[in-house]
Scaffold this motif. Sequence first.
Motif, PDB file in Angstrom:
ATOM      1  N   CYS A  83     -21.913   6.105   9.002  1.00 38.24           N
ATOM      2  CA  CYS A  83     -21.419   7.311   8.327  1.00 38.24           C
ATOM      3  C   CYS A  83     -22.360   7.620   7.168  1.00 38.24           C
ATOM      4  O   CYS A  83     -22.728   6.717   6.417  1.00 38.24           O
ATOM      5  CB  CYS A  83     -20.002   7.038   7.808  1.00 38.24           C
ATOM      6  N   ARG A 122     -17.774  16.056   8.219  1.00 37.90           N
ATOM      7  CA  ARG A 122     -17.348  16.089   6.821  1.00 37.90           C
ATOM      8  C   ARG A 122     -17.589  17.513   6.295  1.00 37.90           C
ATOM      9  O   ARG A 122     -18.379  18.264   6.870  1.00 37.90           O
ATOM     10  CB  ARG A 122     -18.139  15.089   5.978  1.00 37.90           C
ATOM     11  N   TYR A 136     -17.724   1.405   8.723  1.00 37.43           N
ATOM     12  CA  TYR A 136     -19.175   1.280   8.961  1.00 37.43           C
ATOM     13  C   TYR A 136     -19.867   0.541   7.823  1.00 37.43           C
ATOM     14  O   TYR A 136     -21.055   0.744   7.590  1.00 37.43           O
ATOM     15  CB  TYR A 136     -19.785   2.676   9.126  1.00 37.43           C
ATOM     16  N   GLY A 161     -19.576   8.160  12.618  1.00 34.81           N
ATOM     17  CA  GLY A 161     -18.705   8.690  11.565  1.00 34.81           C
ATOM     18  C   GLY A 161     -18.719  10.195  11.390  1.00 34.81           C
ATOM     19  O   GLY A 161     -17.673  10.826  11.334  1.00 34.81           O
ATOM     20  N   PHE A 216     -10.801   3.562   1.186  1.00 31.42           N
ATOM     21  CA  PHE A 216      -9.840   2.960   2.119  1.00 31.42           C
ATOM     22  C   PHE A 216     -10.505   2.624   3.454  1.00 31.42           C
ATOM     23  O   PHE A 216      -9.824   2.259   4.410  1.00 31.42           O
ATOM     24  CB  PHE A 216      -8.669   3.924   2.380  1.00 31.42           C
ATOM     25  N   CYS A 217     -11.814   2.760   3.547  1.00 26.30           N
ATOM     26  CA  CYS A 217     -12.493   2.656   4.841  1.00 26.30           C
ATOM     27  C   CYS A 217     -13.576   1.579   4.822  1.00 26.30           C
ATOM     28  O   CYS A 217     -14.417   1.562   3.921  1.00 26.30           O
ATOM     29  CB  CYS A 217     -13.110   4.019   5.169  1.00 26.30           C
ATOM     30  N   HIS A 222     -21.762   9.093   4.498  1.00 28.56           N
ATOM     31  CA  HIS A 222     -21.070   8.947   3.207  1.00 28.56           C
ATOM     32  C   HIS A 222     -20.771   7.464   2.947  1.00 28.56           C
ATOM     33  O   HIS A 222     -21.206   6.909   1.942  1.00 28.56           O
ATOM     34  CB  HIS A 222     -19.781   9.782   3.252  1.00 28.56           C
ATOM     35  N   ASN A 223     -20.056   6.871   3.849  1.00 30.52           N
ATOM     36  CA  ASN A 223     -19.774   5.424   3.841  1.00 30.52           C
ATOM     37  C   ASN A 223     -19.213   4.922   2.511  1.00 30.52           C
ATOM     38  O   ASN A 223     -19.542   3.803   2.087  1.00 30.52           O
ATOM     39  CB  ASN A 223     -21.072   4.648   4.176  1.00 30.52           C
ATOM     40  N   ALA A 224     -18.401   5.740   1.850  1.00 29.11           N
ATOM     41  CA  ALA A 224     -17.933   5.349   0.519  1.00 29.11           C
ATOM     42  C   ALA A 224     -16.434   5.523   0.313  1.00 29.11           C
ATOM     43  O   ALA A 224     -15.936   5.188  -0.762  1.00 29.11           O
ATOM     44  CB  ALA A 224     -18.679   6.168  -0.542  1.00 29.11           C
ATOM     45  N   CYS A 225     -15.692   6.046   1.288  1.00 22.43           N
ATOM     46  CA  CYS A 225     -14.255   6.238   1.076  1.00 22.43           C
ATOM     47  C   CYS A 225     -13.623   4.872   0.782  1.00 22.43           C
ATOM     48  O   CYS A 225     -13.916   3.890   1.474  1.00 22.43           O
ATOM     49  CB  CYS A 225     -13.598   6.897   2.285  1.00 22.43           C
TER      50      CYS A 225
HETATM   51  S1  SF4 Z   1     -13.353   7.639   6.148  1.00 18.00           S
HETATM   52 FE1  SF4 Z   1     -14.871   8.729   7.383  1.00 18.00          FE
HETATM   53  S2  SF4 Z   1     -16.143   9.786   5.829  1.00 18.00           S
HETATM   54 FE2  SF4 Z   1     -15.041   8.175   4.746  1.00 18.00          FE
HETATM   55  S3  SF4 Z   1     -16.447   6.410   4.757  1.00 18.00           S
HETATM   56 FE3  SF4 Z   1     -15.069   6.183   6.528  1.00 18.00          FE
HETATM   57  S4  SF4 Z   1     -16.171   7.118   8.235  1.00 18.00           S
HETATM   58 FE4  SF4 Z   1     -17.162   7.834   6.349  1.00 18.00          FE
END
Ligand code: SF4
Length: 291
Positions: A27, A105, A38, A73, A34-35, A29-32
């Motif tokens: 992804c 996104r 990746y 992602g 809660f995620c 962004h790879n920074a959310c």
């Molecule tokens: S929730 Fe989606 S946009 Fe956010 S880090 Fe995970 S894969 Fe990336």
Amino acid sequence: MGYYLVPPVYRPPSEAASLIFQVTLGCSHNACSFCVSYKGKKFRIKTWPEIKADIEAAKVFYHNATRVFLADGNAMVAETGLLLKVLDKLYHDFPYLERVGIYARANDILDKEPEDLKKLHEAGISLVYYGLESGSDRILKMVHKGATVAQIIEGGRKAMDAGLPLSVTVIIGAGGPELSEEHATATAAAASAINPAYLSALTMLIPEGSFMDRKLKRGEFKLLTPMQSLNELKIMIEKLSLTNCVFRSNHASNYLPLKGTLNQDREKLLAFIQRGLANPDLLRPEFMRAL
Ligand code: SF4
């Protein structure tokens, strides 16, 4: 070389039967917070020869495929020219292909010209999966979404204006108990402003090792109880204003599976939530919840 996918691979539940091609790895962004999907995967956009080789290898075995999902992602971040080549080859090599889905996104869409989005629609992107998560900027900042509510609404509307149908997701419990009402009200307003073809509610599950997990362990964030989750969902549904939008909360993370068309099925959905609130036995047990 054969057809292979670089793990881990994720796709929306409704793409379970789709043939998957990776246009990107990871992804961008790879920074959310809660995620962790990746976390160990370095982001890159695959080259056209790589993707072409994947398609050619896959068509030998999956010639009859009717659905394709473009991973990882946010494959929509790829340049329009590359996506058009991929779509052209897919519809050429898979004669029964009916639809192609993709994750996007807000910035992926905002960075493209309206004409490019129209071309992607005409070339056969049939569903864009798009995370709103929350309609509150305070909560989006807290979960490190990397986009504001205004940007997500603008991106969603721009995609839809180009003819691209959207499947929007929101996360019940994203603001915890303290911001539950704000989250429900603001998310209903933002989802209504986008007015997508599909809207799905997931319920917050915090993966081990995520930023949110550390906050949870430090006592800086709290998850909603099942009843608080249902109450939040109830407020959200009461306040949504949508046109023929297929609403679902049948993801495995949710306590109660709902499905209906909004606004017309609002009362039916609210009555079902009310039954869940009155009868906790109807709720999915905690051990059966999953992402
Ligand atoms: S929730 Fe989606 S946009 Fe956010 S880090 Fe995970 S894969 Fe990336």
